[in-house]
Design an enzyme around this catalytic site. Structure first.
Site, PDB file in Angstrom:
ATOM      1  CG  ASN A 173      -1.324   1.488   1.105  1.00  0.00           C
ATOM      2  OD1 ASN A 173      -1.418   2.180   0.936  1.00  0.00           O
ATOM      3  ND2 ASN A 173      -2.267   1.278   2.452  1.00  0.00           N
TER       4      ASN A 173
ATOM      5  CG  HIS B 264      -5.657   2.793   4.876  1.00  0.00           C
ATOM      6  ND1 HIS B 264      -5.250   3.496   6.003  1.00  0.00           N
ATOM      7  CD2 HIS B 264      -4.464   1.323   4.826  1.00  0.00           C
ATOM      8  CE1 HIS B 264      -4.788   2.998   6.273  1.00  0.00           C
ATOM      9  NE2 HIS B 264      -4.066   1.356   5.852  1.00  0.00           N
TER      10      HIS B 264
ATOM     11  CE  LYS C 266      -0.257   3.090   5.052  1.00  0.00           C
ATOM     12  NZ  LYS C 266       0.294   3.362   5.964  1.00  0.00           N
TER      13      LYS C 266
ATOM     14  CD  GLU D 187      -3.910  -2.086   7.442  1.00  0.00           C
ATOM     15  OE1 GLU D 187      -3.022  -2.826   6.766  1.00  0.00           O
ATOM     16  OE2 GLU D 187      -4.321  -1.002   6.804  1.00  0.00           O
TER      17      GLU D 187
ATOM     18  CB  SER E 119       4.319  -2.340  11.953  1.00  0.00           C
ATOM     19  OG  SER E 119       4.206  -0.838  12.445  1.00  0.00           O
TER      20      SER E 119
ATOM     21  N   GLY F  97       2.253   1.859  11.071  1.00  0.00           N
ATOM     22  CA  GLY F  97       2.887   3.156  11.173  1.00  0.00           C
ATOM     23  C   GLY F  97       4.087   3.732  11.988  1.00  0.00           C
TER      24      GLY F  97
ATOM     25  CD  GLU G 246      -2.968   5.133   7.147  1.00  0.00           C
ATOM     26  OE1 GLU G 246      -3.061   5.467   5.740  1.00  0.00           O
ATOM     27  OE2 GLU G 246      -2.288   5.125   7.324  1.00  0.00           O
TER      28      GLU G 246
HETATM   29  P1  PGA Z   1       2.743   0.060   7.144  1.00  0.00           P
HETATM   30  O1  PGA Z   1       1.140   0.787   6.921  1.00  0.00           O
HETATM   31  O2  PGA Z   1       3.441  -1.237   7.046  1.00  0.00           O
HETATM   32  O3  PGA Z   1       3.523   1.844   7.264  1.00  0.00           O
HETATM   33  O4  PGA Z   1       2.030  -0.492   8.995  1.00  0.00           O
HETATM   34  C1  PGA Z   1      -0.071  -0.991   6.812  1.00  0.00           C
HETATM   35  C2  PGA Z   1      -0.947  -0.143   6.507  1.00  0.00           C
HETATM   36  O5  PGA Z   1      -1.673   0.739   6.419  1.00  0.00           O
HETATM   37  O6  PGA Z   1      -1.797  -0.705   4.758  1.00  0.00           O
END
Ligand code: PGA
Length: 250
Positions: free
Chosen positions: A10, A93, A12, A164, A209, A170, A95
């Site tokens: 992803n 997601h 982003k 998630e 992560s 992150g 976010e």
């Molecule tokens: P990350 O993000 O691996 O940077 O923690 C995962 C995601 O949000 O899909």
């Protein structure tokens, strides 16, 4: 029965023309691991260029609108994603659930619109730190899933679910393997209730992560059928070792 693992990146809000070479490198390297499905979900504006750069390698979007077309400024329909060369999309997601206030009902409509067009879908659910600390992680993730899952899996696209935990995205923090197993097991039961035997075929990805250093341990957990990878998907040197771990090599 173990399902073929899916490792999806992803990106982003990362990716310029100068990054197409990285996409090419990831696609080239991942072809050495045919036992794993690998995909990259890139910004909508980059899909067409990415898909042209790596024909045959799965490129996806990160969101889709649930309407076919209309007065939705700034939005992208499932047909538009397909037309640009995408074969999958992320929906729900955290976010977007947070910053765009997306509801479960909208996420469900997005998943249904994408699947019915033939796009595969990675549908995300996951709890906040506050909810985890209250001991309500399982019930919260499952309630979110139950309200976000498409009614049926009809359509050519394939459905996957990504667990998630928001507090792991992150941050470098990762749930324990038993915490992951608990939620993935509950997600599997929910999928079986909804789709009957078809629920066995839905891949359940872990996201938050995931790194080369923890991927093998995460992939060893029952009902972990792959990963949704953010930060570590941006560079071949970080992403390919995760693909390798999914292939059972490292
Ligand atoms: P990350 O993000 O691996 O940077 O923690 C995962 C995601 O949000 O899909």
């Amino acid at each position: 029965m173990a399902l073929k693992k899916l490792v999806a990146g992803n990106w982003k809000m990362h990716g310029l023309s100068s990054d197409l070479a990285e996409i090419q490198a990831i696609a080239d390297a991942s072809r050495q691991y045919p036992q794993v499905d690998v995909a990259l979900c890139v910004p909508a504006i980059m899909i067409e260029r990415a898909a042209r750069t790596v024909p045959g390698f799965p490129i996806g979007g990160q969101d889709v609108h649930y309407s076919e077309k209309g007065a939705h400024t700034g939005c992208t329909s499932a047909q538009m994603l397909l037309d640009a060369g995408a074969v999958l999309t992320i929906v729900g997601h955290s976010e977007r659930r947070d910053s765009q206030r997306e509801t479960d009902a909208e996420v469900k409509a997005k998943a249904e619109a994408a699947l019915s067009c033939g796009l595969s879908v990675i549908l995300c659910v996951g709890e906040s730190l506050e909810v985890r600390e209250q001991g309500k992680a399982v019930e919260t993730a499952i309630a979110q899933l139950d309200a976000s899952l498409p009614e049926t899996m009809e359509g050519e696209g394939e459905l996957a679910v990504a667990y998630e935990p928001i507090w792991a995205i992150g941050t470098g923090k990762v749930p324990t393997t038993s915490e992951i197993a608990e939620i993935h097991g509950a997600i599997r039961r929910c999928l079986l209730e909804r789709y009957g035997a078809g629920g066995e075929q839905v891949r359940i990805l872990y996201g938050g992560s995931v790194k080369p250093s923890n991927a093998a341990e995460i992939f060893s957990v029952e009902d972990v059928d792959g990963a949704l990878v953010g930060g570590a998907s941006l560079k071949t040197a970080d992403f390919i070792p995760i693909v390798e771990a999914a292939a059972g090599i490292s």
